[in-house]
Structure formats: C-alpha cells, structure tokens
Motif scaffolding. Structure first.
Motif, PDB file in Angstrom:
ATOM      1  N   UNK A 228      42.381 -35.964-108.479  1.00 12.73           N
ATOM      2  CA  UNK A 228      43.008 -37.265-108.251  1.00 12.73           C
ATOM      3  C   UNK A 228      42.037 -38.335-108.739  1.00 12.73           C
ATOM      4  N   UNK A 229      42.230 -38.745-109.984  1.00 17.12           N
ATOM      5  CA  UNK A 229      41.265 -39.640-110.626  1.00 17.12           C
ATOM      6  C   UNK A 229      41.548 -41.091-110.275  1.00 17.12           C
ATOM      7  N   UNK A 230      40.511 -41.782-109.810  1.00 15.28           N
ATOM      8  CA  UNK A 230      40.583 -43.215-109.573  1.00 15.28           C
ATOM      9  C   UNK A 230      39.813 -43.909-110.694  1.00 15.28           C
ATOM     10  N   UNK A 231      40.507 -44.571-111.655  1.00 15.01           N
ATOM     11  CA  UNK A 231      39.824 -45.166-112.814  1.00 15.01           C
ATOM     12  C   UNK A 231      38.669 -46.078-112.431  1.00 15.01           C
ATOM     13  N   UNK A 232      38.781 -46.799-111.306  1.00 17.24           N
ATOM     14  CA  UNK A 232      37.718 -47.732-110.929  1.00 17.24           C
ATOM     15  C   UNK A 232      36.417 -47.013-110.630  1.00 17.24           C
ATOM     16  N   UNK A 233      36.501 -45.739-110.286  1.00 16.73           N
ATOM     17  CA  UNK A 233      35.286 -45.010-109.934  1.00 16.73           C
ATOM     18  C   UNK A 233      34.572 -44.450-111.161  1.00 16.73           C
ATOM     19  N   UNK A 244      43.002 -47.790-118.362  1.00 15.77           N
ATOM     20  CA  UNK A 244      43.286 -46.537-117.662  1.00 15.77           C
ATOM     21  C   UNK A 244      44.384 -46.729-116.625  1.00 15.77           C
ATOM     22  N   UNK A 245      44.386 -47.870-115.964  1.00 15.27           N
ATOM     23  CA  UNK A 245      45.437 -48.150-114.982  1.00 15.27           C
ATOM     24  C   UNK A 245      46.782 -48.390-115.657  1.00 15.27           C
ATOM     25  N   UNK A 246      46.759 -49.021-116.834  1.00 17.22           N
ATOM     26  CA  UNK A 246      48.012 -49.298-117.545  1.00 17.22           C
ATOM     27  C   UNK A 246      48.703 -48.012-117.984  1.00 17.22           C
ATOM     28  N   UNK A 250      45.748 -39.953-114.268  1.00 13.08           N
ATOM     29  CA  UNK A 250      45.852 -39.334-112.945  1.00 13.08           C
ATOM     30  C   UNK A 250      44.826 -38.242-112.697  1.00 13.08           C
ATOM     31  N   UNK A 251      44.378 -37.558-113.728  1.00 11.51           N
ATOM     32  CA  UNK A 251      43.483 -36.427-113.525  1.00 11.51           C
ATOM     33  C   UNK A 251      42.704 -36.166-114.809  1.00 11.51           C
ATOM     34  N   UNK A 252      41.518 -35.531-114.683  1.00 11.67           N
ATOM     35  CA  UNK A 252      40.685 -35.282-115.865  1.00 11.67           C
ATOM     36  C   UNK A 252      39.791 -34.081-115.636  1.00 11.67           C
TER      37      UNK A 252
END
Length: 749
Positions: A228-233, A244-246, A250-252
């Motif tokens: 569960x990827x959070x782009x801000x992190x 990334x938010x646009x 979701x995952x990497x």
C-alpha cells in the motif's frame, strides 16, 4: 446449437452468434490455411482491429501477433490441425502501437464427417486476473525474450515491453555507471509520460533518499515490495508526489539487479490507475516473482555488457585493419563500406560473427596508376581478421613495388601458406582466400587484373548494370597443391578497357549471401535484387551507390561484407608522349617536348623548368644505358626470363650505377654503333594536382642511386631526381623497364 449461427429451440432465445458477441472472451475462427473466418466483438477490441476494416481472409499473423511469436503461431496451427489442443501465450502489437500478452487456447473444428476444417481460438489478456499460472507464464516469456538478444539496449527495452502493461503500469530500470545511478528505461502504460521535471527522465542521474524503498533494496540486496504505497512517503520531490497522486500509484516493487556479487542497478515496477485491472496491490508472490525476473534480467544485462565490450573491441580491431579513408586519386572517385556480420546467437557463433576476413584497399602506384583489391579470408573470428590484416599489409608492399597482378597473387599464395595453423591431426590448416587484384590506369582506362577465385565486380555504365566480363579466374589463395600441373600452379593476368564514366562495384559474398527471414539463401535471387536496386541509382554519385548496395539484398547478415565503388572520371586528365632514338641529340628533343607540354598545361614556370631538368636526367640515363636490341621479359613464370638479350652483362640482370663520364660524347662520336634499334618512350601525364613523367626503354636493369665521389663527373643524376621530385621509382615491364617521377602541378592563376 450445432453450427455457428443456428438458433436455440426457443424462438425467443439468442442465436449462437449473439451469445459470442456478448462473451467477454475473444473468439477467433480460422480455416485450415490460417485465414480468418470469424471473430467476435471482444476479439476486435483485444487485438485492436481497425474500425470497419474487413479482416476476413487475412492470415492469422495479420491480427498483430508479434514477429518474435510467428513461429509459435505456426506451431499452434500445426498442432491443432493434427487434432490436438494448444495452450499458451503470445505477444500482440495492437493497431495503436501498444503491447499486450494474450493467453490463448486453440481447439480443432471438425466437419460433420469428422474431418478437421478449421481452428477455434479463445483468448484473453494475460495477467490481468492475477492467476498464478499466468504469472509463471510471464516468467517464461521474460526468459525467452532475454535469450533472444545480446544487444544491450534491446535487452533493457524487451524487459519493459513484457512487464508493461501486463504486470505493471510503470517500469524503471536504473543502472550504475561508476558510482552514479543513471536511469536507462522509463516505460508507462497507455503511452502516458510524466511531466518534465517530476519523475527522473532517461539519461538523468537518479538519487533516492536513504529511507526510500529502492535505496533499501539496493543496500540490503533483496527485493522490497510496498503493498500500500503512500506517494508522500517515498516520492523524491513535491512535484513527484503530485504526479504520483494524479495517476493513483497504489503499489510498487524494487528488485536489485545483482550478478556475481555485484549490484548492477535496480528494477522498479508500480501499479496505478492508468489501466483497468482487478488487482491493484502487489503481494508476497509478486515480490518473489519480480525477484526471479530481476535475477534473469541481471544476468542478461551482464552478458549484454560483456558482449558490447567484446564487440566494440572486435570492431575496433577489425577497423584498424581496414582503411578508413583514401587520398584523392586522379581520374577516379571512390566509396567504400564495411559491414560486420550480425551477432546471430541462434547460430552459435556469438561474438565471432562480428569480425571476419573481408577486406578492400586502393594502393597508389607509379605514374598515377592505382591498385584496387577486394578479397575474403575463409571463416570468421579474430584469426580470420588477423590473417586478413597480414595479407593486406603484404599485398600493399608487393603492390607498391609495382609488381604485376599475377606476380602479386603468386607471392600472396606463398604468404598465405606461411599463416597456416596446426590442425590437431599432425597437419597444417591453411586458410583459403579469394582475391581480385586490379591495376587501373585512369589515362588509358586500361584495367589489368589477376583473380584468385573471387566473384566478378558489377559494371555500371549508361544506366545498365552487368557483371564485368573477366576472362580468367584462378584457384583460391592457399589451396594449390605442390607439384600440380603448370597451368594449375600459376596465376594468370589479363587486361580490359573500362568504358568512359564506367563504375565498378567490387564486393564480397556477404553482400548477396543473405538469408531471408524463415527462408534460405538464393544467390541468383540476391544478385537480381542487387542489380535492380543499383540500376535505380546508376546515375548517382558513388556514395549513394554504395549506400544503396549495402541494403539492396534483405535478410540476415550471416557474413561480414566489404564493398568498394570505383568510378572512372577522365575529364581532368591529359597525356602527351613521344618515341625517340636513344642518341645524344634526342635529349634536347625530349626536353623540348616536355617544356612545350608543361606550358600548354599551365604549369608554373619555375616548376616546369625543374621538371624539365629531371626529364633530362632520366632521359640521359636511357641514352647511356639502353640496350642496343630490344629484350622482352616473360613475367608469366615464377622466374623472370630475358628473351633476345644481345648484351652480355657478365650474368648481371640487376642494377647499374650512374658513372657515365664522357659517355654522351662517345655516343655522339660513334653513331653507327648506336643507331638503329635503340628507342625510348617519353610519357607525360597530368592529373588534378600533379604531373608524372615516365621513360620506357628496353633495358632490363633497374637504376639505383650511388654515392658519387668529390672528383666524379657523373653519379649525381638520380640523386637530383630523388631530392627534387615528390616521388620517383622504377618498375619492370614485359619489354624492359620504366623510370618515373612525380612533381606538383602548381598551375598559374
């Protein structure tokens, strides 16, 4: 329903065709000849068929199956037409240029009598469902694709083409260059491209923060998955976070590319909302799968890097053995090409297909003539290239000594034998070499040649293309048997005249010995294709002819190719000559002819006087030393035989020196002894920037420079020629010898 289109028993039920049109699986029907007969709406969408285009009757391959999978499609047809089923995947290139992998099952369609008359193919996009068997199929596909190429860029590109969009929506490959991590691949689904200045572009240095999961993967040398990827992190900048938010990342997964204990870089994939898929997050199985893929990719990248290094070294070695440029020659224009063989790993040759023994050269000879050579050493690899390099160096030495073409091939034949290697059975393996050597005189357009089994050049003249008619073609160098019959043990030579403006295309067999994809070599067809393409550019310059020739025959290049284009351009040339009796008064006559000719050609006055002085010196040599009767030298045997020689030189068939004190006076006082048969030819040649002077006589002895004493009255003539001329020399001829020198033209303005 028993046949396509039959209705159900209930009149209100849908027809079979209607059901297939609503099915969320592609259905394609082909006949025994792999021609399309039916496809439903989902198949049209899956394979990306053009709007209203009618594909009926077209080949199965025309639905977009990638070229690399054509053999797989052929295997499908063969297997199903035998009554078996087929199950597998293949890559499809859609009409919009996007890639996808298709999982398909094919079953035979039988006629009412039981005979197989077609194939039904059911297919769906692979990997979108997340099925384990499809993911293992992806691993197989990656392995197959990586094994198909050793080209570095192709290897990297093929990885991204397989993973996107089947397994990921984004794929990055970053490789270390020294201590910097550089982005080499950045591929995204649906043709999307990140805005400039947000995510790292190809060619940029990539810097991940220490807390970034990619840095963790590299540091620990293990595959790291973020479910569960959070782009801000994990984003590297605020702009990268917004992008990334646009797209909805979701995952990497990041997998280090590790081989032999060294980390080459990192492979990163990510999922987002760019595509519609059931699975939005990677799990532990996906992490392990990408780790296995990264291991294969790392080995492929390492092999590609090694291959690139070896190939560059091999090509540098090959190119160092061939001329990269030629000086300007009077009366001809040149173009040349060398093509290494394509590295066909499937043929088991590897790097050795990159170098070979094909060669060409153009050698400046006396009086503006040129020696032209093209040849091919048997085999390929560094040994063939090394033999070629030694052979070319030896040929240049023999040619610059003004040896006759047949003599040069005889010498080269002996030289090739010295380059043999032990064959492991107590014998010596000697490479065979084809070689065509020509001497071209641009003023007369005469072409003297000897041929050791090489194919005839093409003659391009007045828009027509044909093979140059060569009267002789002797045995390859290195294959003659000692003690063979006379006619089989020597090389012959012949002459012909090139038409005005005629062009020669000399080439090695790699130009026509090309294999069409899936076909076999057909030399006759290749020659026809070469003639046709060259004929289209027959009136173009030599560079355009060379460029068209190297691509005239399509197919895989299994052998290296050397090509040389030579065009006759006589308009800038001039020639004047005259015969004179070898008597003292004719020295002045010869000088007068030279002075008059130089003035007509616009030669600088001081330069003309210098040239006339040198003419006097070599003409005086002839008057003093020419034999009283013509003697003919037979150059066709291994040993030189002098025929009808009237003078006894005490066994001397060699050099003389220049101490001719008072000999001119004695010759003038005794005209009876020196009259009659002694003649010499003075020939003057003008090129674009030089003038050549030649004197031919019937004496068999070649002149040499000697040291004159302080009190000697002679012995300085050739020393003056050596000091004042650009070049000078002498060469044997069938009737005697020729002495020549070159001086700059220096035309007046």
């Amino acid at each position: 329903m028993t046949r396509w289109g039959d209705a159900f028993s209930d009149d209100d039920a849908l027809t079979g065709i209607a059901v297939l049109e609503q099915a969320q699986i592609a259905v394609v029907v082909i006949d025994r000849f792999s021609r399309l007969r039916y496809w439903n709406g989902f198949a049209r969408e899956l394979f990306g068929f053009f709007g209203d285009r009618d594909y009926r009757g077209m080949s199965l391959l025309d639905i977009g199956i990638h070229e690399a999978d054509h053999e797989r499609a052929a295997q499908l047809a063969r297997q199903v037409l035998k009554g078996e089923t087929w199950d597998g995947t293949f890559a499809v290139v859609r009409a919009d240029g996007t890639w996808l992998h298709v999982r398909a099952q094919a079953v035979p369609m039988r006629h009412e009598g039981g005979e197989i008359d077609g194939i039904a193919l059911m297919a769906n996009e692979a990997l979108r469902s997340g099925r384990v068997e499809e993911q293992y199929g992806l691993l197989e596909r990656v392995g197959d694709r990586l094994a198909s190429s050793l080209e570095f860029d192709s290897t990297l590109k093929s990885v991204a083409e397989i993973l996107v969009p089947q397994f990921a929506d984004h794929c990055f490959i970053d490789l270390f260059e020294h201590d910097r991590l550089m982005r080499r691949i950045s591929v995204h689904a649906q043709g999307w491209t990140p805005p400039r200045g947000t995510w790292f572009d190809v060619g940029e240095e990539v810097r991940y923060p220490d807390r970034h999961f990619v840095s963790t993967a590299i540091r620990r040398m293990e595959t790291v998955a973020i479910s569960d990827l959070q782009p801000a992190m994990y984003a590297t900048s605020d702009r990268a976070i917004r992008v990334a938010q646009q797209v909805g990342v979701t995952s990497a997964i990041a997998a280090p590319l590790r081989v032999r204990g060294e980390v080459l870089g990192v492979l990163t994939v990510a999922l987002s909302h760019l595509t519609q898929r059931d699975k939005r997050n990677y799990d532990g199985f996906d992490r392990d799968l990408l780790g296995a893929i990264a291991s294969r990719v790392a080995i492929a990248i390492d092999n590609a890097k090694l291959f690139e290094g070896e190939r560059n070294m091999a090509l540098a070695f090959q190119n160092s053995l061939l001329p990269t440029s030629f000086p300007q020659f009077d009366g001809i224009s040149l173009a040349h090409r060398y093509l290494p063989a394509k590295p066909l790993e499937s043929h088991g040759h590897g790097i050795q297909t990159q170098v070979g023994g094909d060669f060409y050269d153009v050698v400046p000879l006396s009086a503006g003539r040129v020696g032209i050579v093209v040849g091919d050493v048997e085999g390929r690899g560094t040994h063939a290239a090394a033999v070629m390099g030694q052979l070319r160096a030896a040929l240049r030495a023999f040619a610059q000594a003004d040896r006759e073409p047949a003599d040069i091939l005889r010498e080269l034949d002996e030289w090739v034998r010295l380059l043999g290697q032990p064959d492991g059975d107590g014998g010596v393996w000697v490479p065979s070499v084809s070689c065509l050597y020509l001497v071209y005189d641009a003023w007369s357009r005469e072409l003297s040649y000897a041929n050791a089994g090489h194919m005839a050049p093409l003659l391009i003249n007045d828009g027509d293309v044909s093979e140059l008619s060569l009267e002789i073609s002797d045995t390859l160098l290195g294959v003659k048997v000692k003690g063979a019959a006379y006619d089989d043990a020597i090389y012959h030579q012949a002459s012909l005249t090139l038409p005005p403006g005629g062009t020669l295309l000399l080439y090695t067999d790699g130009l026509v010995d090309r294999r069409p994809l899936g076909g076999t070599v057909d030399i006759r067809r290749s020659l026809d294709q070469l003639h046709e393409r060259v004929r289209e550019v027959a009136d173009k310059d030599v560079e355009q002819i060379a460029e068209v020739a190297v691509t005239a025959v399509p197919g895989e290049i299994d052998d290296d190719t050397a090509l040389l284009v030579v065009r006759s351009q006589p308009e800038e040339l001039a020639l004047e000559e005259g015969w004179f009796n070898a008597e003292a008064p004719t020295v002045g006559e010869a000088r007068h002819l030279a002075a008059t000719t130089f003035a007509q050609w616009g030669m600088d006055r001081d330069q003309a006087e210098l040239a006339c002085l040198l003419v006097s010196e070599i003409v005086t040599n002839v008057v003093i030393h020419a034999t009283p009767h013509p003697a003919r030298r037979d150059l066709n045997n291994r040993d030189v035989t002098d025929v009808e020689t009237q003078l006894d030189f005490g066994g001397l068939a060699g050099d003389f020196d220049e101490d001719w004190s008072d000999l001119l006076t004695e010759a003038a006082e005794d005209p009876d002894e020196n009259s009659g048969t002694r003649e010499f030819l003075l020939r003057l040649r003008r090129g674009g920037s030089s003038v050549w002077v030649e004197v031919f006589d019937h004496d068999l002895r070649l002149p040499r420079i000697r040291s004159a004493g302080a009190d000697d009255e002679g012995g300085r003539g050739l020393y003056l020629v050596d000091q004042l001329a650009t070049r000078w020399g002498s060469r044997p001829t069938p009737e005697g010898k020729a002495v020549w020198f070159e001086v700059p033209m220096r035309t007046t303005q």
